[in-house]
Design an enzyme around this catalytic site. Structure first.
Site, PDB file in Angstrom:
ATOM      1  N   HIS A 185      -1.570   1.586  -4.152  1.00  0.00           N
ATOM      2  CA  HIS A 185      -1.987   2.989  -4.000  1.00  0.00           C
ATOM      3  C   HIS A 185      -1.114   3.951  -4.795  1.00  0.00           C
ATOM      4  CE1 HIS A 185      -4.049   1.766   0.049  1.00  0.00           C
ATOM      5  NE2 HIS A 185      -4.734   1.395  -1.012  1.00  0.00           N
TER       6      HIS A 185
ATOM      7  N   GLN B 173       0.843  -1.205   0.000  1.00  0.00           N
ATOM      8  CA  GLN B 173       0.000   0.000   0.000  1.00  0.00           C
ATOM      9  C   GLN B 173       0.872   1.247   0.000  1.00  0.00           C
ATOM     10  OE1 GLN B 173      -3.380  -0.673   3.097  1.00  0.00           O
ATOM     11  NE2 GLN B 173      -1.809  -2.193   3.526  1.00  0.00           N
TER      12      GLN B 173
ATOM     13  N   GLU C  97       1.493  -3.788  17.027  1.00  0.00           N
ATOM     14  CA  GLU C  97       0.267  -3.842  17.830  1.00  0.00           C
ATOM     15  C   GLU C  97      -0.777  -4.717  17.129  1.00  0.00           C
ATOM     16  OE1 GLU C  97      -0.392   0.391  18.061  1.00  0.00           O
ATOM     17  OE2 GLU C  97      -1.701   0.357  16.310  1.00  0.00           O
TER      18      GLU C  97
ATOM     19  N   ASN D  59       3.355  -7.005  13.289  1.00  0.00           N
ATOM     20  CA  ASN D  59       2.946  -5.642  13.628  1.00  0.00           C
ATOM     21  C   ASN D  59       3.356  -5.376  15.070  1.00  0.00           C
ATOM     22  OD1 ASN D  59       1.312  -3.141  14.095  1.00  0.00           O
ATOM     23  ND2 ASN D  59       0.337  -3.748  12.171  1.00  0.00           N
TER      24      ASN D  59
ATOM     25  N   VAL E  79       3.481   4.203  -0.924  1.00  0.00           N
ATOM     26  CA  VAL E  79       3.742   4.998  -2.129  1.00  0.00           C
ATOM     27  C   VAL E  79       5.175   5.526  -2.120  1.00  0.00           C
ATOM     28  CG1 VAL E  79       1.308   5.663  -2.309  1.00  0.00           C
ATOM     29  CG2 VAL E  79       2.906   7.186  -1.112  1.00  0.00           C
TER      30      VAL E  79
ATOM     31  N   CYS F 279       1.789  19.754 -16.827  1.00  0.00           N
ATOM     32  CA  CYS F 279       2.172  18.898 -17.938  1.00  0.00           C
ATOM     33  C   CYS F 279       2.615  19.773 -19.115  1.00  0.00           C
ATOM     34  CB  CYS F 279       0.960  18.049 -18.325  1.00  0.00           C
ATOM     35  SG  CYS F 279       1.222  16.914 -19.684  1.00  0.00           S
TER      36      CYS F 279
ATOM     37  N   THR G  43       0.784  -3.030   8.529  1.00  0.00           N
ATOM     38  CA  THR G  43      -0.429  -2.307   8.100  1.00  0.00           C
ATOM     39  C   THR G  43      -1.484  -2.375   9.198  1.00  0.00           C
ATOM     40  OG1 THR G  43      -2.225  -2.156   6.485  1.00  0.00           O
ATOM     41  CG2 THR G  43      -1.246  -4.350   6.786  1.00  0.00           C
ATOM     42  N   SER G  44      -2.259  -1.273   9.325  1.00  0.00           N
ATOM     43  CA  SER G  44      -3.335  -1.236  10.323  1.00  0.00           C
ATOM     44  C   SER G  44      -4.551  -2.025   9.840  1.00  0.00           C
ATOM     45  CB  SER G  44      -3.736   0.216  10.597  1.00  0.00           C
ATOM     46  OG  SER G  44      -4.147   0.837   9.388  1.00  0.00           O
TER      47      SER G  44
END
Ligand code: BJW
Length: 239
Positions: free
Chosen positions: A118, A100, A214, A212, A102, A147, A187-188
């Site tokens: 993402h 996820q 947590e 994780n 970037v 652009c 990741t949460s």
């Protein structure tokens, strides 16, 4: 048997492995996470910055935020967690890394079989032509950048309420449905559709390992939850 040994045993027997990562894996490189203490959303409201409506309302404000984040990330390097996933890609016949993030740190580490769900902060997209181009300028010469056709450029990032790239999402779904083992690290598990991928893998019979610092809403469905930092635990899975 300890949880880490159960996880190692499942990996040792696996042929097809998928890993899903989130902001936590880059935390040890110095990239701020989104949620929780010290998270980006603590100081900024997501809907004021990470939505198409916010960009439409004030493209300069949104680009100033992304310019600041690009400056924060530019000098940072991958950590042992990123490199452990590169080693896994080389070890397993079928492997896919779904991220996820970037920040581009998985690419910088050398991951190739990579689905960036993402988008990527180092790419821009023309709001009219849709052309995607790499842009590593820090700081950006002109804010908001434009652009060559004259239209506004936007970050090549999926904001809230926007569809993910269908091909990228499908490759992630396919890898999760086929996996013997899925690793969910840093990741949460709060943002969909990414947060639904572990459930797909589980339904298809995969062994799920969560790493994780947590517990998360997904912890209950895991076969093993390893509590600690991904930069320490991912390399240990390979020992
Ligand atoms: C460590 C650690 C260490 C720390 N070691 N661990 C179904 C139900 C409800 C809502 C929806 C749904 N489907 C879609 C939605 C709407 C929405 C959504 O999910 N909302 C939720 C908040 C409920 N989803 C979307 O809008 C998506 N689009 C979509 O689905 O289109 C179709 C659709 C639209 C609308 C309705 C229905 C369908 C698009 C989502 C795009 C997400 N974009 C963002 C921002 C990008 C902007 C940018 O980066 O500039 O992507 S949101 C933000 O969260 C970012 C992240 O990629 C994403 C996930 O966060 P992540 O990576 O998990 O980070 P944190 O900070 O949350 O967690 C870090 C974790 O690491 C923590 O658990 C720590 O404990 C841990 N950690 N250090 C290990 N060292």
């Amino acid at each position: 048997m300890q949880d880490i040994d159960r996880a190692r045993e499942a990996l040792a027997a696996a042929h097809k492995v998928v890993a899903l990562t989130g902001a936590g894996i880059s935390a040890e490189s110095g990239v701020p996470t989104f949620r929780g203490d010290g998270g980006l959303w603590k100081n900024f409201r997501a809907e004021e910055l990470a939505t198409p409506e916010a960009f439409h309302r004030d493209p300069l404000l949104v680009w100033e935020w992304y310019g600041w984040r690009r400056q924060t990330i530019a000098p940072l390097a991958p950590n042992p967690g990123h490199y452990a996933l590169v080693a896994m890609e080389r070890r397993f016949g079928e492997f896919m890394l779904v991220t996820q993030n970037v920040d581009g740190l998985h690419r910088a580490a050398g991951s190739v079989k990579l689905a960036e769900l993402h988008g990527n902060i180092w790419f821009t997209r023309c709001t009219v032509e849709g052309t995607v181009r790499e842009n590593r300028a820090v700081p950006l010469a002109l804010l908001p950048p434009r652009c060559s056709c004259g239209a506004l450029l936007r970050p090549h990032i999926v904001w809230f309420g926007e569809e993910l790239d269908a091909g990228v999402l499908q490759s992630a779904v396919d890898a999760c449905r086929a996996a013997d083992v899925m690793i969910v690290a840093g990741t949460s598990s709060a943002v969909y559709p990414a947060a639904g991928l572990a459930g797909l893998a589980k339904e298809a019979g995969a062994f799920l390992i969560e790493i994780n610092i947590e517990a998360t809403p997904a912890s209950g469905m895991m076969d093993v939850h390893l509590s600690g930092r991904s930069g320490e635990l991912l390399p240990r899975l390979l020992e």
